[in-house]
Design a protein around this motif. Structure first.
Motif, PDB file in Angstrom:
ATOM      1  N   TRP A  80       0.734  -1.337  -0.078  1.00 36.27           N
ATOM      2  CA  TRP A  80       0.060   0.161   0.075  1.00 36.27           C
ATOM      3  C   TRP A  80       0.982   1.337   0.140  1.00 36.27           C
ATOM      4  CZ3 TRP A  80      -4.988  -0.912  -1.272  1.00 36.27           C
ATOM      5  CH2 TRP A  80      -5.562  -2.209  -0.853  1.00 36.27           C
ATOM      6  N   SER A 150      -9.499   2.153  -1.411  1.00 35.46           N
ATOM      7  CA  SER A 150      -9.479   0.895  -0.661  1.00 35.46           C
ATOM      8  C   SER A 150     -10.894   0.465  -0.383  1.00 35.46           C
ATOM      9  CB  SER A 150      -8.589   0.771   0.644  1.00 35.46           C
ATOM     10  OG  SER A 150      -9.043   2.172   1.378  1.00 35.46           O
ATOM     11  N   ASP A 191      -8.734  -6.085  -3.709  1.00 35.43           N
ATOM     12  CA  ASP A 191      -7.314  -5.417  -2.977  1.00 35.43           C
ATOM     13  C   ASP A 191      -6.131  -5.516  -3.744  1.00 35.43           C
ATOM     14  OD1 ASP A 191      -8.592  -5.454  -0.429  1.00 35.43           O
ATOM     15  OD2 ASP A 191      -8.221  -7.427   0.234  1.00 35.43           O
ATOM     16  N   SER A 195      -4.455  -1.718  -4.378  1.00 36.06           N
ATOM     17  CA  SER A 195      -3.211  -1.450  -4.083  1.00 36.06           C
ATOM     18  C   SER A 195      -2.334  -1.002  -5.184  1.00 36.06           C
ATOM     19  CB  SER A 195      -2.684  -2.905  -3.480  1.00 36.06           C
ATOM     20  OG  SER A 195      -2.429  -3.816  -4.243  1.00 36.06           O
TER      21      SER A 195
END
Length: 408
Positions: A80, A150, A191, A195
């Motif tokens: 991240w 996110s 995810d 990211s």
């Protein structure tokens, strides 16, 4: 883009020969392909936002299976921020027992490659950068909803990523490359997408590298790409002594749409920085791809984990238990690669090096085709033009001869 995607034959063959490795390192899951002699310093390929480890399968099939280099293609794990990327990538290299590397990165992968070379200069021997950039400021400005990425649903993230891929009429090979990458985007989780977009917009810029410009090659396409030309110009200005490799066409994914040219430039770069292939060791690598992969202990641990996950069924991630199909015919023949390499030159243009091909190398087949067309055209001209004239003259001659006999 096509509504239904059919996997290319060479990709199916690649999957049957080269296993996909998965290793957990801390909280990160790394997916990668690794093929080629372990004694050779590896070329590690880093994909862009829309790519996976699979998008470089043509480079593995050519450079590893045919030429004798070790090529590792990786997925970007869920990290991240850029510091987390550097630390995670270094742990990955330690886990597979690799100390020095050559990096080939496209788009986001090229940016991450530069960051790693900046912070871990002793490990990076050379860079090949394609359609990439130096800083993320412009991407952050174009994505005002970045702080909420996110929490964004997966289908919206996929739609945003796909809008960055140019749609519309393409050359067949470019259209196929777009379809392949789109199919890979569909395999990414929320995810993973979040990211990668975070890494693209997180404020960062590449500082001057300790690596000499002579060990850097910049390979760009001249038709179009998702990276603005202004950012690519900044990259060229940062590395004025780098070698230039220009592809006339190829779009955003030249490694798929123009694999022959990309593989040629990669070979030229690796030879120029002193890395020699080991083709004599390729034959000793088992067809299951374990040669050049992780250690046997890691393989055993992976198989044990997979057996537990599959209820004791020892099925490999790359479906090694299935019979391997025969290798499909490919335009990337070994003879063609050697022919192109032997006819490649380095030319000086405006005091900068640019890798281009001799016209004789790229036009040999064109000359053969031209000769056939010329022969066919000559034959057609004779049939349709000269033959009627010959028949007419023969008729006139016979007619005059008959009249002469009557007079006699």
């Amino acid at each position: 883009m096509k509504s239904v995607f059919s996997a290319p034959g060479d990709y199916i063959y690649f999957k049957s020969q080269v296993p996909l490795h998965r290793i957990p390192i801390g909280t990160k899951q790394w997916r990668y392909y690794d093929f080629g002699p372990k004694v050779v310093t590896p070329l590690i390929c880093l994909p862009g936002t829309a790519g996976t480890a699979d998008v470089y399968y043509k480079q593995i099939m050519c450079l590893s299976m045919k030429v004798g280099y070790r090529v590792i293609s990786v997925d970007i794990p869920c990290v991240w921020n850029h510091q987390e990327w550097i630390q995670s990538f270094e742990k990955f290299l330690d886990a597979i027992d690799v100390h020095h590397i050559h990096l080939y990165g496209t788009s986001l992968g090229g940016f991450l490659a530069q960051l790693f070379a900046q912070h871990r200069p002793r490990r990076v021997k050379s860079l090949i950068l394609s359609n990439t950039f130096l800083e993320t400021r412009s991407f952050a400005a174009a994505m005002p909803w970045a702080p909420f990425v996110s929490w964004t649903p997966s289908f919206l993230l996929k739609r945003y990523v796909l809008t960055g891929i140019r749609d519309g009429p393409h050359e067949p090979f470019i259209a196929d490359s777009v379809d392949f990458v789109v199919s890979q985007v569909e395999t990414l989780s929320r995810d993973e997408l979040a990211s990668r977009l975070t890494l693209t917009v997180d404020s960062a810029s590449v500082k001057p590298l300790l690596l000499s410009d002579s060990f850097i090659t910049i390979m760009d396409t001249n038709d179009y790409s998702a990276i603005p030309q202004q950012l690519k110009d900044q990259l060229s200005e940062r590395y004025p002594g780098a070698r230039r490799a220009y592809l006339k066409t190829g779009g955003d994914f030249p490694f798929l749409s123009r694999p022959d040219e990309v593989n040629l430039h990669l070979q030229l770069h690796l030879r120029r920085v002193g890395l020699e292939a080991q083709p004599e060791l390729v034959q000793s690598i088992p067809k299951d791809g374990t040669g050049g992969g992780p250690s046997k202990e890691n393989d055993r641990e992976d198989r044990d984990d997979e057996q537990k996950d599959n209820g004791g069924n020892p099925k490999s991630n790359s479906e090694e238990s299935q019979p391997s199909p025969s290798a499909p015919e490919s335009s990337e023949s070994h003879g063609l690669d050697e022919q192109l390499l032997s006819n490649a030159e380095i030319h000086y243009i405006d005091q900068q090096d640019s890798i281009i091909l001799k016209p004789s190398a790229m036009s040999m087949n064109q000359h053969s085709a031209a000769a056939v067309i010329l022969l066919q055209s000559t034959w057609e001209f004779f049939i349709f033009t000269l033959l009627p004239l010959y028949v007419d003259s023969l008729y006139i001659y016979s007619n005059n001869a008959w009249k002469l006999r009557q007079l006699v």
